[in-house]
Design a protein around this motif. Structure first.
Motif, PDB file in Angstrom:
ATOM      1  N   LEU A 110      10.702  10.747 -35.360  1.00 21.69           N
ATOM      2  CA  LEU A 110      11.217   9.600 -36.103  1.00 21.69           C
ATOM      3  C   LEU A 110      12.506   9.854 -36.869  1.00 21.69           C
ATOM      4  O   LEU A 110      13.218   8.901 -37.222  1.00 21.69           O
ATOM      5  CB  LEU A 110      10.142   9.116 -37.084  1.00 21.69           C
ATOM      6  CG  LEU A 110       8.900   8.518 -36.439  1.00 21.69           C
ATOM      7  CD1 LEU A 110       7.786   8.352 -37.470  1.00 21.69           C
ATOM      8  CD2 LEU A 110       9.222   7.178 -35.782  1.00 21.69           C
ATOM      9  N   ARG A 111      12.825  11.101 -37.157  1.00 17.48           N
ATOM     10  CA  ARG A 111      13.956  11.367 -38.035  1.00 17.48           C
ATOM     11  C   ARG A 111      15.299  10.826 -37.507  1.00 17.48           C
ATOM     12  O   ARG A 111      16.057  10.230 -38.280  1.00 17.48           O
ATOM     13  CB  ARG A 111      14.043  12.868 -38.318  1.00 17.48           C
ATOM     14  CG  ARG A 111      15.248  13.296 -39.160  1.00 17.48           C
ATOM     15  CD  ARG A 111      15.257  12.697 -40.562  1.00 17.48           C
ATOM     16  NE  ARG A 111      16.446  13.135 -41.288  1.00 17.48           N
ATOM     17  CZ  ARG A 111      16.449  14.113 -42.187  1.00 17.48           C
ATOM     18  NH1 ARG A 111      15.316  14.719 -42.485  1.00 17.48           N
ATOM     19  NH2 ARG A 111      17.564  14.457 -42.791  1.00 17.48           N
ATOM     20  N   PRO A 112      15.670  11.007 -36.224  1.00 16.98           N
ATOM     21  CA  PRO A 112      16.998  10.529 -35.801  1.00 16.98           C
ATOM     22  C   PRO A 112      17.222   9.036 -36.019  1.00 16.98           C
ATOM     23  O   PRO A 112      18.220   8.651 -36.646  1.00 16.98           O
ATOM     24  CB  PRO A 112      17.057  10.935 -34.330  1.00 16.98           C
ATOM     25  CG  PRO A 112      16.185  12.149 -34.254  1.00 16.98           C
ATOM     26  CD  PRO A 112      15.034  11.834 -35.168  1.00 16.98           C
TER      27      PRO A 112
ATOM     28  N   ARG B 113      19.069   4.530 -40.004  1.00 16.12           N
ATOM     29  CA  ARG B 113      18.552   3.216 -40.405  1.00 16.12           C
ATOM     30  C   ARG B 113      18.511   2.244 -39.237  1.00 16.12           C
ATOM     31  O   ARG B 113      18.847   1.076 -39.360  1.00 16.12           O
ATOM     32  CB  ARG B 113      19.378   2.649 -41.557  1.00 16.12           C
ATOM     33  CG  ARG B 113      19.340   3.531 -42.797  1.00 16.12           C
ATOM     34  CD  ARG B 113      20.068   2.917 -43.960  1.00 16.12           C
ATOM     35  NE  ARG B 113      19.993   3.788 -45.137  1.00 16.12           N
ATOM     36  CZ  ARG B 113      20.552   3.511 -46.309  1.00 16.12           C
ATOM     37  NH1 ARG B 113      21.236   2.389 -46.467  1.00 16.12           N
ATOM     38  NH2 ARG B 113      20.434   4.344 -47.316  1.00 16.12           N
ATOM     39  N   LEU B 114      18.028   2.760 -38.113  1.00 18.63           N
ATOM     40  CA  LEU B 114      17.940   1.951 -36.900  1.00 18.63           C
ATOM     41  C   LEU B 114      16.571   1.329 -36.707  1.00 18.63           C
ATOM     42  O   LEU B 114      16.386   0.498 -35.808  1.00 18.63           O
ATOM     43  CB  LEU B 114      18.278   2.806 -35.675  1.00 18.63           C
ATOM     44  CG  LEU B 114      19.692   3.393 -35.635  1.00 18.63           C
ATOM     45  CD1 LEU B 114      19.835   4.320 -34.437  1.00 18.63           C
ATOM     46  CD2 LEU B 114      20.733   2.280 -35.585  1.00 18.63           C
ATOM     47  N   ILE B 115      15.591   1.742 -37.533  1.00 20.76           N
ATOM     48  CA  ILE B 115      14.236   1.224 -37.369  1.00 20.76           C
ATOM     49  C   ILE B 115      13.712   0.679 -38.692  1.00 20.76           C
ATOM     50  O   ILE B 115      14.237   0.974 -39.763  1.00 20.76           O
ATOM     51  CB  ILE B 115      13.272   2.310 -36.831  1.00 20.76           C
ATOM     52  CG1 ILE B 115      13.273   3.551 -37.728  1.00 20.76           C
ATOM     53  CG2 ILE B 115      13.638   2.685 -35.397  1.00 20.76           C
ATOM     54  CD1 ILE B 115      12.267   4.614 -37.293  1.00 20.76           C
ATOM     55  N   ALA B 116      12.670  -0.123 -38.587  1.00 20.75           N
ATOM     56  CA  ALA B 116      12.048  -0.713 -39.769  1.00 20.75           C
ATOM     57  C   ALA B 116      11.464   0.380 -40.654  1.00 20.75           C
ATOM     58  O   ALA B 116      11.151   1.482 -40.199  1.00 20.75           O
ATOM     59  CB  ALA B 116      10.957  -1.694 -39.341  1.00 20.75           C
ATOM     60  N   SER B 117      11.296   0.063 -41.919  1.00 20.36           N
ATOM     61  CA  SER B 117      10.832   1.076 -42.873  1.00 20.36           C
ATOM     62  C   SER B 117       9.375   1.449 -42.666  1.00 20.36           C
ATOM     63  O   SER B 117       8.973   2.565 -42.959  1.00 20.36           O
ATOM     64  CB  SER B 117      11.038   0.587 -44.302  1.00 20.36           C
ATOM     65  OG  SER B 117      10.301  -0.601 -44.537  1.00 20.36           O
ATOM     66  N   ARG B 118       8.570   0.529 -42.151  1.00 20.60           N
ATOM     67  CA  ARG B 118       7.154   0.847 -41.942  1.00 20.60           C
ATOM     68  C   ARG B 118       6.911   1.260 -40.500  1.00 20.60           C
ATOM     69  O   ARG B 118       7.403   0.633 -39.565  1.00 20.60           O
ATOM     70  CB  ARG B 118       6.264  -0.342 -42.288  1.00 20.60           C
ATOM     71  CG  ARG B 118       4.770  -0.069 -42.015  1.00 20.60           C
ATOM     72  CD  ARG B 118       3.863  -1.097 -42.621  1.00 20.60           C
ATOM     73  NE  ARG B 118       3.875  -1.017 -44.080  1.00 20.60           N
ATOM     74  CZ  ARG B 118       3.079  -1.762 -44.862  1.00 20.60           C
ATOM     75  NH1 ARG B 118       2.248  -2.623 -44.328  1.00 20.60           N
ATOM     76  NH2 ARG B 118       3.140  -1.633 -46.174  1.00 20.60           N
TER      77      ARG B 118
ATOM     78  N   THR C 204      11.354  11.639 -43.597  1.00 17.93           N
ATOM     79  CA  THR C 204      12.035  10.542 -42.908  1.00 17.93           C
ATOM     80  C   THR C 204      12.425   9.404 -43.840  1.00 17.93           C
ATOM     81  O   THR C 204      13.264   8.584 -43.477  1.00 17.93           O
ATOM     82  CB  THR C 204      11.151   9.957 -41.788  1.00 17.93           C
ATOM     83  OG1 THR C 204       9.954   9.403 -42.376  1.00 17.93           O
ATOM     84  CG2 THR C 204      10.776  11.032 -40.767  1.00 17.93           C
ATOM     85  N   GLY C 205      11.796   9.326 -45.017  1.00 18.32           N
ATOM     86  CA  GLY C 205      12.042   8.211 -45.915  1.00 18.32           C
ATOM     87  C   GLY C 205      11.354   6.930 -45.491  1.00 18.32           C
ATOM     88  O   GLY C 205      11.613   5.865 -46.070  1.00 18.32           O
TER      89      GLY C 205
ATOM     90  N   HIS D 189       4.636   3.676 -33.589  1.00 19.75           N
ATOM     91  CA  HIS D 189       4.925   2.271 -33.340  1.00 19.75           C
ATOM     92  C   HIS D 189       5.799   1.730 -34.469  1.00 19.75           C
ATOM     93  O   HIS D 189       5.428   1.800 -35.646  1.00 19.75           O
ATOM     94  CB  HIS D 189       3.626   1.467 -33.283  1.00 19.75           C
ATOM     95  CG  HIS D 189       2.688   1.909 -32.203  1.00 19.75           C
ATOM     96  ND1 HIS D 189       2.669   1.336 -30.953  1.00 19.75           N
ATOM     97  CD2 HIS D 189       1.735   2.883 -32.199  1.00 19.75           C
ATOM     98  CE1 HIS D 189       1.748   1.932 -30.214  1.00 19.75           C
ATOM     99  NE2 HIS D 189       1.158   2.871 -30.937  1.00 19.75           N
ATOM    100  N   THR D 190       6.946   1.174 -34.091  1.00 21.76           N
ATOM    101  CA  THR D 190       7.840   0.616 -35.092  1.00 21.76           C
ATOM    102  C   THR D 190       8.671  -0.497 -34.458  1.00 21.76           C
ATOM    103  O   THR D 190       8.447  -0.870 -33.294  1.00 21.76           O
ATOM    104  CB  THR D 190       8.738   1.706 -35.705  1.00 21.76           C
ATOM    105  OG1 THR D 190       9.485   1.146 -36.791  1.00 21.76           O
ATOM    106  CG2 THR D 190       9.671   2.294 -34.680  1.00 21.76           C
ATOM    107  N   GLU D 191       9.622  -1.027 -35.214  1.00 19.92           N
ATOM    108  CA  GLU D 191      10.522  -2.060 -34.728  1.00 19.92           C
ATOM    109  C   GLU D 191      11.952  -1.697 -35.087  1.00 19.92           C
ATOM    110  O   GLU D 191      12.191  -0.937 -36.042  1.00 19.92           O
ATOM    111  CB  GLU D 191      10.172  -3.422 -35.337  1.00 19.92           C
ATOM    112  CG  GLU D 191       8.801  -3.939 -34.939  1.00 19.92           C
ATOM    113  CD  GLU D 191       8.485  -5.271 -35.610  1.00 19.92           C
ATOM    114  OE1 GLU D 191       9.210  -5.642 -36.565  1.00 19.92           O
ATOM    115  OE2 GLU D 191       7.527  -5.937 -35.182  1.00 19.92           O
TER     116      GLU D 191
END
Length: 341
Positions: free
Chosen positions: A156-158, A163-168, A215-216, A237-239
């Motif tokens: 998930l880090r990259p 900031r390419l993916i949702a926070s959750r 990852t924040g 799973h993310t958006e």
């Protein structure tokens, strides 16, 4: 040669540390510490090491001077050893969970007890060469992350950093029985584990805090034990974030990992192993990462796999040692895995 003492050497992670260091061109294992088997031969507990070493296990009190200490001890017991050895050795690498989290309150929440050395939490460099290589070059204290945490944070880090993916994000982790350790209880007997897919942490698995820390992201994690002995796989799973697209995500992974010796991006449209699969990584220090995109939507699924005892533990520790000492990162870690298995 660098003299290394391994504490918790009779466990699964400890045995992997010994296996890797015994084949390392720059290290000499001078002590294999076990409170359960002092005086017994190492190869009586780790039969794969027959003819590789004549070492016997020793008590902690028998350890004399050494250059490096590796702690493969259970959670909570490492804290006292860190206090004892931090000032007595050039480098200490902890593979327990005791110094992975920087927040003492978070440690208490996820481990159920108060931290006994909170003043040392900020002194440890995270044992993640892909993220902290420069800090590791001068570190004296290193904390290696957990196995599913390593897979999840590397997955998930990259995109998170850009900031390419949702926070959750939801992380669905699967792990083999060796992740429970050599002294696991009744639930990990073969009769109970065989054929099972046991959800042992439907909420609040402790590795979610590690992934969030690195990852924040707002991480929610589940963990399931599967019938395999070794191996970890995480499905995240993310958006996409507003304004981001799948092309930017692919570019983020290429930029982050194109020069990493132990990260492999898996991107195949067909075949049995078109997504990361732990089975072909067993014994190796590789982490394979792939992602699946629904090009007509903002949904993104990221998959990562590794051997929980190697890249998820002992191998990562040896890689950190190599970085710290200025050696090639592949020393002791060149085994590529097996196929078929």
């Amino acid at each position: 040669m660098i003299r290394v003492a391994v504490f918790g050497a009779a466990g699964y992670i400890g045995g992997e540390v010994l296996r890797l260091l015994l084949g390392h061109p720059e290290t000499e294992v001078t002590a294999a510490v076990s409170s359960r088997f002092p005086g017994k031969r190492v190869d009586s507990v780790h039969p794969n090491l027959r003819s590789a070493t004549d070492l016997t296990f020793c008590d902690a009190e028998q350890v004399t001077e050494c250059d490096v200490v590796l702690l493969a001890t259970p959670h909570r017991s490492a804290m006292a050893l860190v206090r004892q050895w931090a000032s007595r050795t050039e480098l200490l690498i902890d593979l327990s969970g005791d110094f992975r989290l920087r927040d003492a309150d978070a440690y208490k929440r996820y481990y159920g007890v108060a931290h006994e050395a909170p003043e040392l939490l900020d002194s440890f460099v995270p044992g993640i060469p892909e993220l902290h290589r420069d800090e590791l070059r001068t570190a004296r204290l290193i904390s290696v992350p957990g196995c599913m945490a390593t897979a999840g944070l590397l997955a998930l880090r990259p995109p998170a950093a850009r900031r390419l993916i949702a926070s959750r994000v939801l992380v669905d982790g699967r792990t083999g029985s060796s992740g429970s350790g050599a002294t696991a209880g009744e639930g990990n007997l073969h009769a109970e584990r065989s054929g099972a897919m046991r959800v042992f942490a439907p909420v609040a698995h402790r590795h979610e805090a590690e992934i969030a820390q690195h990852t924040g992201l707002d991480v929610r994690m589940t963990a399931t034990g599967v019938e395999a002995v070794r191996g970890v796989q995480v499905v995240c799973h993310t958006e996409l974030a507003p304004g981001a697209d799948h092309r930017a995500v692919r570019a983020a992974y290429r930029e982050a990992y194109s020069d990493e010796p132990f990260i492999r991006m898996v991107s195949h449209k067909r075949g049995v192993y078109r997504y990361p699969e732990p089975k072909i990584l067993l014994g190796s220090n590789f982490c394979d990462i792939g992602h699946a995109a629904d090009e007509g939507s903002d949904r993104l699924v990221v998959i990562a796999a590794l051997d929980n005892l190697v890249k998820g533990g002992a191998g990562n520790a040896v890689q950190c040692l190599n970085v710290r000492m200025g050696w090639p990162e592949s020393y002791g870690l060149s085994f590529p895995g097996l196929h078929p298995m």
